[in-house]
Write a protein that holds these residues in place. Structure first.
Motif, PDB file in Angstrom:
ATOM      1  N   SER A 195     -12.748   4.800  10.657  1.00  0.00           N
ATOM      2  CA  SER A 195     -11.779   4.320  11.644  1.00  0.00           C
ATOM      3  C   SER A 195     -10.340   4.512  11.171  1.00  0.00           C
ATOM      4  O   SER A 195     -10.043   4.489   9.973  1.00  0.00           O
ATOM      5  CB  SER A 195     -12.011   2.843  11.950  1.00  0.00           C
ATOM      6  OG  SER A 195     -11.665   2.053  10.827  1.00  0.00           O
ATOM      7  N   ALA A 196      -9.449   4.662  12.138  1.00  0.00           N
ATOM      8  CA  ALA A 196      -8.016   4.819  11.828  1.00  0.00           C
ATOM      9  C   ALA A 196      -7.468   3.562  11.170  1.00  0.00           C
ATOM     10  O   ALA A 196      -6.653   3.637  10.242  1.00  0.00           O
ATOM     11  CB  ALA A 196      -7.247   5.129  13.113  1.00  0.00           C
ATOM     12  N   LEU A 197      -7.916   2.387  11.630  1.00  0.00           N
ATOM     13  CA  LEU A 197      -7.410   1.128  11.073  1.00  0.00           C
ATOM     14  C   LEU A 197      -7.791   0.983   9.605  1.00  0.00           C
ATOM     15  O   LEU A 197      -6.964   0.582   8.779  1.00  0.00           O
ATOM     16  CB  LEU A 197      -7.950  -0.061  11.885  1.00  0.00           C
ATOM     17  CG  LEU A 197      -7.481  -1.453  11.475  1.00  0.00           C
ATOM     18  CD1 LEU A 197      -5.959  -1.570  11.492  1.00  0.00           C
ATOM     19  CD2 LEU A 197      -8.097  -2.514  12.384  1.00  0.00           C
ATOM     20  N   PHE A 198      -9.024   1.341   9.255  1.00  0.00           N
ATOM     21  CA  PHE A 198      -9.451   1.260   7.858  1.00  0.00           C
ATOM     22  C   PHE A 198      -8.639   2.217   6.989  1.00  0.00           C
ATOM     23  O   PHE A 198      -8.165   1.857   5.912  1.00  0.00           O
ATOM     24  CB  PHE A 198     -10.943   1.569   7.727  1.00  0.00           C
ATOM     25  CG  PHE A 198     -11.421   1.593   6.298  1.00  0.00           C
ATOM     26  CD1 PHE A 198     -11.698   0.415   5.627  1.00  0.00           C
ATOM     27  CD2 PHE A 198     -11.558   2.793   5.614  1.00  0.00           C
ATOM     28  CE1 PHE A 198     -12.108   0.433   4.300  1.00  0.00           C
ATOM     29  CE2 PHE A 198     -11.969   2.820   4.297  1.00  0.00           C
ATOM     30  CZ  PHE A 198     -12.249   1.637   3.638  1.00  0.00           C
ATOM     31  N   ASN A 199      -8.458   3.435   7.470  1.00  0.00           N
ATOM     32  CA  ASN A 199      -7.711   4.424   6.682  1.00  0.00           C
ATOM     33  C   ASN A 199      -6.243   4.038   6.525  1.00  0.00           C
ATOM     34  O   ASN A 199      -5.633   4.271   5.478  1.00  0.00           O
ATOM     35  CB  ASN A 199      -7.858   5.804   7.321  1.00  0.00           C
ATOM     36  CG  ASN A 199      -9.246   6.382   7.090  1.00  0.00           C
ATOM     37  OD1 ASN A 199      -9.661   6.565   5.949  1.00  0.00           O
ATOM     38  ND2 ASN A 199      -9.980   6.651   8.145  1.00  0.00           N
ATOM     39  N   LYS A 200      -5.693   3.409   7.553  1.00  0.00           N
ATOM     40  CA  LYS A 200      -4.315   2.919   7.473  1.00  0.00           C
ATOM     41  C   LYS A 200      -4.203   1.826   6.405  1.00  0.00           C
ATOM     42  O   LYS A 200      -3.212   1.757   5.660  1.00  0.00           O
ATOM     43  CB  LYS A 200      -3.905   2.364   8.840  1.00  0.00           C
ATOM     44  CG  LYS A 200      -2.448   1.966   8.951  1.00  0.00           C
ATOM     45  CD  LYS A 200      -2.145   1.471  10.366  1.00  0.00           C
ATOM     46  CE  LYS A 200      -0.724   0.943  10.483  1.00  0.00           C
ATOM     47  NZ  LYS A 200      -0.471   0.386  11.834  1.00  0.00           N
TER      48      LYS A 200
END
Length: 259
Positions: free
Chosen positions: A124-129
């Protein structure tokens, strides 16, 4: 703030979020809670972002129909893929659950930590952020293929579970992690099994207590606490309730729904 006796709504892709529910119920025993286990669609971690958003909205609308005053997304995959869309669409406070990377990074002495999570969370984008903030720490990510399915089938203590966990954790041990972050609300039920594999110096972190404290904070600041002396929990599931009943030690009301 005035009291508010409406329930707290909690949903997950199955029974795993009961690990979050237990922390909330322990901290806020006078709050009524409604838990929705969408086990028919578990695991969410292998679904597309669009599917996860659609399921999360369906779950939210079920709980809003029950007059819930706030909703806890007790699923890492649903949080990391859908919580922004849920907050945009619905006029109710949402509390999400993310892997507890920050405390692991801040306490790590080896500067190497491991994260066991679903594919949906890790991609997910949120995890990578979130992980981008911690460039100085080596973060070893491992997808927990098959773990949620086994838990949903009642196989927490099965030989197959032990074999899977050993295959996932051994490379982390060899890489010298000193913290293991559990990035799925199902995984706290595996802690006894995990402890049999990890050396004693490796600490295990999950998000349950932090989510309960955040729930208390939102009740205080936004929605109001219940004035009841004791909050009765109700659990809904859309599959056979046997495993859910066992996890809850057959103590609470369970209702099977076609959902």
């Amino acid at each position: 703030m005035n009291s508010n006796n409406n329930p707290i709504g909690i949903f997950d892709s199955g029974i795993g979020g009961t690990s979050i529910w237990k922390e909330i119920h322990h901290l806020l025993p006078n709050e009524k809670t409604i838990y929705l286990a969408d086990s028919k669609n578990a695991p969410y971690g292998q679904k597309s972002k669009e599917e996860i958003i659609a399921l999360s909205m369906k779950n939210t609308e079920f709980l809003l129909n029950m007059k819930c005053k706030l909703i806890v997304v007790a699923c890492n995959t649903a949080t990391t893929n859908a919580i922004e869309e849920l907050r945009e669409k619905y006029d109710v406070p949402f509390i999400g659950i993310e892997p507890a990377i920050k405390p692991a990074v801040s306490h790590s002495k080896t500067q190497i930590i491991g994260i066991l999570a679903t594919q949906g969370t890790l991609n997910s984008a949120l995890f990578n952020k979130t992980t981008e903030k911690y460039q100085d720490t080596k973060i070893i990510e491992q997808i927990g293929h098959g773990l949620v399915q086994l838990i949903e089938q009642g196989g927490i203590n099965s030989p197959e579970m032990a074999k899977l966990l050993r295959s996932y954790l051994t490379p982390m041990i060899e890489a010298n992690i000193d913290y293991l972050v559990l990035g799925c609300s199902h995984y706290p039920y595996l802690i006894p099994q995990i402890k049999k594999i990890l050396p004693t110096h490796i600490q295990i972190i999950d998000s349950g207590e932090a989510v309960a404290k955040q729930t208390q904070k939102i009740l205080r600041e936004k929605t109001g606490f219940s004035s009841a002396e004791k909050g009765e929990p109700i659990f809904y599931t859309n599959t056979d309730s046997k495993v859910l009943a066992e996890i809850l030690e057959n103590k609470y009301t369970l209702e099977k729904i076609d959902f």
